[in-house]
Design a protein around this motif. Structure first.
Motif, mmCIF file in Angstrom:
data_model
loop_
_atom_site.group_PDB
_atom_site.id
_atom_site.type_symbol
_atom_site.label_atom_id
_atom_site.label_comp_id
_atom_site.label_asym_id
_atom_site.label_seq_id
_atom_site.Cartn_x
_atom_site.Cartn_y
_atom_site.Cartn_z
ATOM 1 N N LYS A 182 116.106 78.206 154.741
ATOM 2 C CA LYS A 182 116.601 79.129 155.757
ATOM 3 C C LYS A 182 117.968 79.676 155.324
ATOM 4 C CE LYS A 182 114.289 77.184 159.823
ATOM 5 N NZ LYS A 182 113.103 76.877 159.177
ATOM 6 N N PRO A 183 117.966 80.707 154.441
ATOM 7 C CA PRO A 183 119.234 81.273 153.980
ATOM 8 C C PRO A 183 120.106 81.727 155.145
ATOM 9 C CG PRO A 183 117.399 82.164 152.722
ATOM 10 C CD PRO A 183 116.811 81.373 153.864
ATOM 11 N N SER A 184 121.401 81.563 154.985
ATOM 12 C CA SER A 184 122.348 81.932 156.023
ATOM 13 C C SER A 184 122.471 83.449 156.142
ATOM 14 C CB SER A 184 123.727 81.356 155.711
ATOM 15 O OG SER A 184 124.687 81.885 156.604
ATOM 16 N N PRO A 185 122.336 83.979 157.348
ATOM 17 C CA PRO A 185 122.563 85.417 157.536
ATOM 18 C C PRO A 185 124.070 85.741 157.580
ATOM 19 C CG PRO A 185 121.960 84.405 159.615
ATOM 20 C CD PRO A 185 121.870 83.333 158.560
ATOM 21 N N ILE A 186 124.891 84.718 157.775
ATOM 22 C CA ILE A 186 126.342 84.900 157.879
ATOM 23 C C ILE A 186 127.009 84.834 156.510
ATOM 24 C CG2 ILE A 186 128.461 83.934 158.885
ATOM 25 C CD1 ILE A 186 126.630 82.813 161.123
ATOM 26 N N TYR A 187 126.501 83.970 155.629
ATOM 27 C CA TYR A 187 127.080 83.759 154.306
ATOM 28 C C TYR A 187 126.082 84.204 153.237
ATOM 29 C CZ TYR A 187 130.095 80.788 157.127
ATOM 30 O OH TYR A 187 130.942 80.315 158.090
ATOM 31 N N PRO A 188 126.119 85.471 152.814
ATOM 32 C CA PRO A 188 125.174 85.955 151.805
ATOM 33 C C PRO A 188 125.460 85.351 150.427
ATOM 34 C CG PRO A 188 126.803 87.650 152.299
ATOM 35 C CD PRO A 188 127.044 86.506 153.258
ATOM 36 N N ASP A 189 124.520 85.525 149.507
ATOM 37 C CA ASP A 189 124.704 85.063 148.129
ATOM 38 C C ASP A 189 126.062 85.517 147.607
ATOM 39 O OD1 ASP A 189 122.158 84.020 148.219
ATOM 40 O OD2 ASP A 189 121.269 85.475 146.843
ATOM 41 N N GLY A 190 126.775 84.576 146.977
ATOM 42 C CA GLY A 190 128.065 84.907 146.389
ATOM 43 C C GLY A 190 129.266 84.640 147.276
ATOM 44 N N THR A 191 129.032 84.240 148.523
ATOM 45 C CA THR A 191 130.155 83.922 149.414
ATOM 46 C C THR A 191 130.888 82.707 148.857
ATOM 47 O OG1 THR A 191 128.982 84.797 151.330
ATOM 48 C CG2 THR A 191 130.815 83.295 151.780
ATOM 49 N N ILE A 192 132.197 82.732 148.931
ATOM 50 C CA ILE A 192 133.021 81.665 148.365
ATOM 51 C C ILE A 192 133.332 80.600 149.407
ATOM 52 C CG2 ILE A 192 135.294 81.111 147.404
ATOM 53 C CD1 ILE A 192 135.212 83.825 146.007
ATOM 54 N N LEU A 193 133.108 79.347 149.016
ATOM 55 C CA LEU A 193 133.554 78.195 149.796
ATOM 56 C C LEU A 193 134.867 77.746 149.161
ATOM 57 C CD1 LEU A 193 133.258 75.832 151.823
ATOM 58 C CD2 LEU A 193 131.943 74.633 150.064
ATOM 59 N N ALA A 194 135.956 77.879 149.896
ATOM 60 C CA ALA A 194 137.267 77.422 149.418
ATOM 61 C C ALA A 194 137.561 76.092 150.103
ATOM 62 C CB ALA A 194 138.340 78.445 149.759
ATOM 63 N N PHE A 195 137.962 75.088 149.304
ATOM 64 C CA PHE A 195 138.260 73.763 149.845
ATOM 65 C C PHE A 195 139.334 73.137 148.975
ATOM 66 C CE2 PHE A 195 135.068 73.330 146.678
ATOM 67 C CZ PHE A 195 135.179 72.076 146.119
ATOM 68 N N GLY A 196 139.745 71.930 149.278
ATOM 69 C CA GLY A 196 140.868 71.288 148.622
ATOM 70 C C GLY A 196 140.800 71.182 147.111
ATOM 71 N N GLY A 251 139.158 73.407 145.109
ATOM 72 C CA GLY A 251 138.961 74.702 144.462
ATOM 73 C C GLY A 251 138.067 75.624 145.265
ATOM 74 N N LYS A 252 137.382 76.500 144.529
ATOM 75 C CA LYS A 252 136.501 77.490 145.147
ATOM 76 C C LYS A 252 135.158 77.478 144.437
ATOM 77 C CE LYS A 252 140.313 80.581 146.237
ATOM 78 N NZ LYS A 252 140.889 81.907 146.029
ATOM 79 N N LEU A 253 134.088 77.642 145.215
ATOM 80 C CA LEU A 253 132.735 77.704 144.665
ATOM 81 C C LEU A 253 132.000 78.890 145.270
ATOM 82 C CD1 LEU A 253 131.679 73.959 145.052
ATOM 83 C CD2 LEU A 253 132.203 75.132 142.909
ATOM 84 N N ARG A 254 131.234 79.599 144.446
ATOM 85 C CA ARG A 254 130.351 80.654 144.955
ATOM 86 C C ARG A 254 129.012 80.001 145.281
ATOM 87 N NH1 ARG A 254 132.196 85.679 144.598
ATOM 88 N NH2 ARG A 254 133.804 86.078 143.053
ATOM 89 N N LEU A 255 128.546 80.218 146.499
ATOM 90 C CA LEU A 255 127.285 79.617 146.921
ATOM 91 C C LEU A 255 126.227 80.675 147.159
ATOM 92 C CD1 LEU A 255 128.523 76.973 149.529
ATOM 93 C CD2 LEU A 255 128.233 76.715 147.066
ATOM 94 N N MET A 256 124.998 80.248 147.058
ATOM 95 C CA MET A 256 123.872 81.093 147.443
ATOM 96 C C MET A 256 123.700 80.953 148.957
ATOM 97 S SD MET A 256 122.973 82.328 144.546
ATOM 98 C CE MET A 256 121.372 83.053 144.851
ATOM 99 N N ALA A 257 123.056 81.914 149.568
ATOM 100 C CA ALA A 257 122.877 81.902 151.024
ATOM 101 C C ALA A 257 122.102 80.675 151.505
ATOM 102 C CB ALA A 257 122.172 83.176 151.482
ATOM 103 N N ASP A 258 121.280 80.087 150.642
ATOM 104 C CA ASP A 258 120.479 78.916 151.033
ATOM 105 C C ASP A 258 121.162 77.582 150.715
ATOM 106 O OD1 ASP A 258 120.176 78.955 148.259
ATOM 107 O OD2 ASP A 258 117.981 78.973 148.297
#
Length: 142
Positions: free
Chosen positions: A73-87, A89-96
């Motif tokens: 169930k891919p996220s409609p809010i976070y499309p492919d390539g959205t960055i997760l920033a956390f303590g 570093g940063k990661l690009r995630l897929m919507a799923d």
């Protein structure tokens, strides 16, 4: 088993309640943004982010492979390539690849008790950790 996390005291043989409490406290911002649970063989499961913005990976020591969790169930809010920033570093995630913390708790407890993961959780080789062109890009774990 050892539970570790950003700005947490390490716990040896954590209880299910301790694991849940630590994971629920995670946020992609602030002092607690990632955690891992490692078994005696060196395999681990880790999470980055928190709340409704979690990413989960697992590492298989024997094969040296790192896998990223995904679902159907891919996220409609976070499309492919959205960055997760956390303590860390940063990661690009897929919507799923975006998970809510309640599912992360379930994944960690399945890992701890060596149970099968839920049928809605699948695994693929984590980006940047492909071993060779022959390595399967996706692997469903029973």
């Amino acid at each position: 088993m050892q539970l570790q996390g950003e700005n947490f005291v390490d716990l040896i043989e954590p209880t299910d309640a301790q694991i849940q409490k630590r994971l629920v406290a995670l946020r992609s911002f602030g002092k607690h943004s990632y955690a891992s649970l490692t078994n005696v063989e060196g395999d681990y499961v880790q999470v980055a982010g928190g709340g409704v913005t979690c990413m989960v990976e697992r590492f298989d020591f024997k094969s040296g492979c790192r896998y990223r969790a995904f679902h159907d169930k891919p996220s409609p809010i976070y499309p492919d390539g959205t960055i997760l920033a956390f303590g860390a570093g940063k990661l690009r995630l897929m919507a799923d690849e975006w998970f809510m913390v309640d599912t992360v708790v379930e994944i960690f407890l399945c890992f701890k008790h060596a149970r099968s993961y839920s049928s809605n959780v699948s695994w693929r080789v984590a980006p940047g950790f492909e071993k060779s062109p022959d390595t399967p890009r996706e692997k469903r774990t029973p």
